[in-house]
Design a protein around this motif. Structure first.
Motif, PDB file in Angstrom:
ATOM      1  N   UNK A 157      44.374 -56.347  29.337  1.00 62.15           N
ATOM      2  CA  UNK A 157      44.852 -56.501  27.958  1.00 62.15           C
ATOM      3  C   UNK A 157      44.752 -55.176  27.205  1.00 62.15           C
ATOM      4  N   UNK A 158      43.594 -54.517  27.307  1.00 62.88           N
ATOM      5  CA  UNK A 158      43.384 -53.250  26.596  1.00 62.88           C
ATOM      6  C   UNK A 158      44.347 -52.181  27.110  1.00 62.88           C
ATOM      7  N   UNK A 159      44.548 -52.131  28.416  1.00 63.36           N
ATOM      8  CA  UNK A 159      45.482 -51.162  29.005  1.00 63.36           C
ATOM      9  C   UNK A 159      46.889 -51.376  28.450  1.00 63.36           C
ATOM     10  N   UNK A 160      47.338 -52.628  28.454  1.00 63.55           N
ATOM     11  CA  UNK A 160      48.694 -52.937  27.985  1.00 63.55           C
ATOM     12  C   UNK A 160      48.829 -52.696  26.487  1.00 63.55           C
ATOM     13  N   UNK A 161      47.840 -53.146  25.715  1.00 66.11           N
ATOM     14  CA  UNK A 161      47.912 -52.997  24.260  1.00 66.11           C
ATOM     15  C   UNK A 161      47.887 -51.529  23.843  1.00 66.11           C
ATOM     16  N   UNK A 162      47.177 -50.711  24.607  1.00 65.57           N
ATOM     17  CA  UNK A 162      47.076 -49.282  24.291  1.00 65.57           C
ATOM     18  C   UNK A 162      48.274 -48.496  24.796  1.00 65.57           C
ATOM     19  N   UNK A 163      48.977 -49.052  25.769  1.00 64.12           N
ATOM     20  CA  UNK A 163      50.120 -48.352  26.343  1.00 64.12           C
ATOM     21  C   UNK A 163      49.736 -47.187  27.226  1.00 64.12           C
ATOM     22  N   UNK A 164      48.508 -47.219  27.763  1.00 66.93           N
ATOM     23  CA  UNK A 164      48.050 -46.114  28.604  1.00 66.93           C
ATOM     24  C   UNK A 164      48.350 -46.397  30.072  1.00 66.93           C
ATOM     25  N   UNK A 165      48.365 -45.337  30.848  1.00 63.99           N
ATOM     26  CA  UNK A 165      48.455 -45.441  32.303  1.00 63.99           C
ATOM     27  C   UNK A 165      47.026 -45.579  32.824  1.00 63.99           C
ATOM     28  N   UNK A 166      46.731 -46.698  33.474  1.00 62.42           N
ATOM     29  CA  UNK A 166      45.360 -46.955  33.928  1.00 62.42           C
ATOM     30  C   UNK A 166      44.833 -45.843  34.823  1.00 62.42           C
ATOM     31  N   UNK A 167      45.685 -45.302  35.678  1.00 62.15           N
ATOM     32  CA  UNK A 167      45.253 -44.266  36.621  1.00 62.15           C
ATOM     33  C   UNK A 167      44.851 -42.978  35.913  1.00 62.15           C
ATOM     34  N   UNK A 168      45.328 -42.792  34.681  1.00 56.01           N
ATOM     35  CA  UNK A 168      45.018 -41.584  33.909  1.00 56.01           C
ATOM     36  C   UNK A 168      43.959 -41.847  32.839  1.00 56.01           C
ATOM     37  N   UNK A 169      43.290 -42.998  32.961  1.00 57.11           N
ATOM     38  CA  UNK A 169      42.363 -43.426  31.914  1.00 57.11           C
ATOM     39  C   UNK A 169      40.961 -43.618  32.471  1.00 57.11           C
ATOM     40  N   UNK A 170      39.990 -43.015  31.797  1.00 50.41           N
ATOM     41  CA  UNK A 170      38.582 -43.112  32.188  1.00 50.41           C
ATOM     42  C   UNK A 170      37.874 -44.095  31.269  1.00 50.41           C
ATOM     43  N   UNK A 171      37.161 -45.043  31.873  1.00 47.79           N
ATOM     44  CA  UNK A 171      36.343 -45.996  31.127  1.00 47.79           C
ATOM     45  C   UNK A 171      34.879 -45.647  31.350  1.00 47.79           C
ATOM     46  N   UNK A 172      34.090 -45.631  30.270  1.00 49.69           N
ATOM     47  CA  UNK A 172      32.672 -45.266  30.349  1.00 49.69           C
ATOM     48  C   UNK A 172      31.828 -46.388  29.767  1.00 49.69           C
ATOM     49  N   UNK A 173      30.850 -46.864  30.545  1.00 50.67           N
ATOM     50  CA  UNK A 173      30.003 -47.986  30.114  1.00 50.67           C
ATOM     51  C   UNK A 173      28.618 -47.810  30.725  1.00 50.67           C
ATOM     52  N   UNK A 174      27.605 -48.367  30.057  1.00 50.43           N
ATOM     53  CA  UNK A 174      26.243 -48.287  30.591  1.00 50.43           C
ATOM     54  C   UNK A 174      25.888 -49.485  31.461  1.00 50.43           C
ATOM     55  N   UNK A 175      26.773 -50.495  31.525  1.00 47.95           N
ATOM     56  CA  UNK A 175      26.533 -51.671  32.368  1.00 47.95           C
ATOM     57  C   UNK A 175      27.395 -51.560  33.625  1.00 47.95           C
ATOM     58  N   UNK A 176      26.754 -51.503  34.777  1.00 43.91           N
ATOM     59  CA  UNK A 176      27.468 -51.302  36.034  1.00 43.91           C
ATOM     60  C   UNK A 176      28.496 -52.396  36.288  1.00 43.91           C
ATOM     61  N   UNK A 177      28.187 -53.628  35.904  1.00 44.94           N
ATOM     62  CA  UNK A 177      29.120 -54.731  36.141  1.00 44.94           C
ATOM     63  C   UNK A 177      30.440 -54.505  35.400  1.00 44.94           C
TER      64      UNK A 177
END
Length: 203
Positions: free
Chosen positions: A157-177
């Protein structure tokens, strides 16, 4: 691996300092002794999950918590205990995000709820005099989009709503899951391990 053009940040534990054990201790003091079975970093069940999904109201959340606490506990005490985990938004991280705006398209995706959102937005305004969401092209909050990490559908949903290319997008989180969920959605993903901050990532 494609060059990174976009970054999606988690909020708590990545940008905003958290102390979840502080909320755990506060709820235990109110008689909710099994709080750790219901809510912890990267995990929520029962009405805590429902609240992060936006399927119950603030009032319903507080009432469900009151049913599990000691007689005489007030709604204000429940809200205070729930907010106890929210600490500060360090100035160096705010400045770093502003610097990143010239290099990347930056977004926010947080599993959160309305009580917390009101609290950390107010705290940010009091310290920095502006709106926290202005640091990002768009901020996505689980209770408003009614989806939460680590569900792949939430990332899609976030990828589509943002209009970004997932392969060019880095996600950063402190929860491994959540990092694992992001990978499944086709994002590049980075686990921010204990002791590190976003300033240590070489972005």
């Amino acid at each position: 691996m494609a060059p990174v053009k976009n970054i999606i940040f988690d909020l708590g534990g990545v940008l905003l300092n958290l102390d979840v054990p502080k909320t755990s201790a506060a709820f235990k003091a109110l008689g909710l002794t099994h709080i750790d079975e219901l809510f912890r970093i990267g995990f929520a069940t029962s009405f805590f999950r429902d609240y992060e999904m936006g399927t119950i109201s603030d009032e319903e959340f507080v009432e469900k918590a009151l049913q599990l606490t000691a007689p005489g506990t007030t709604p204000a005490q429940v809200i205070a205990a729930w907010n106890d985990m929210l600490l500060d938004f360090p100035a160096e991280r705010v400045e770093f995000l502003k610097q990143l705006q010239s290099k990347y398209h930056i977004y926010l995706f947080s599993n959160t709820n309305q009580i917390h959102l009101l609290h950390f937005h107010k705290a940010y305004r009091e310290v920095y005099g502006g709106e926290m969401d202005d640091l990002f092209i768009k901020a996505y909050y689980s209770h408003l989009i009614r989806m939460r990490k680590p569900d792949v559908a939430a990332f899609e949903y976030v990828i589509k709503a943002s209009g970004v290319n997932a392969a060019e997008t880095l996600f950063i989180d402190d929860a491994l899951i959540n990092v694992e969920g992001a990978h499944k959605a086709g994002l590049q993903a980075l686990h921010l391990s204990d002791g590190k901050t976003i300033l240590d990532l070489g972005l």
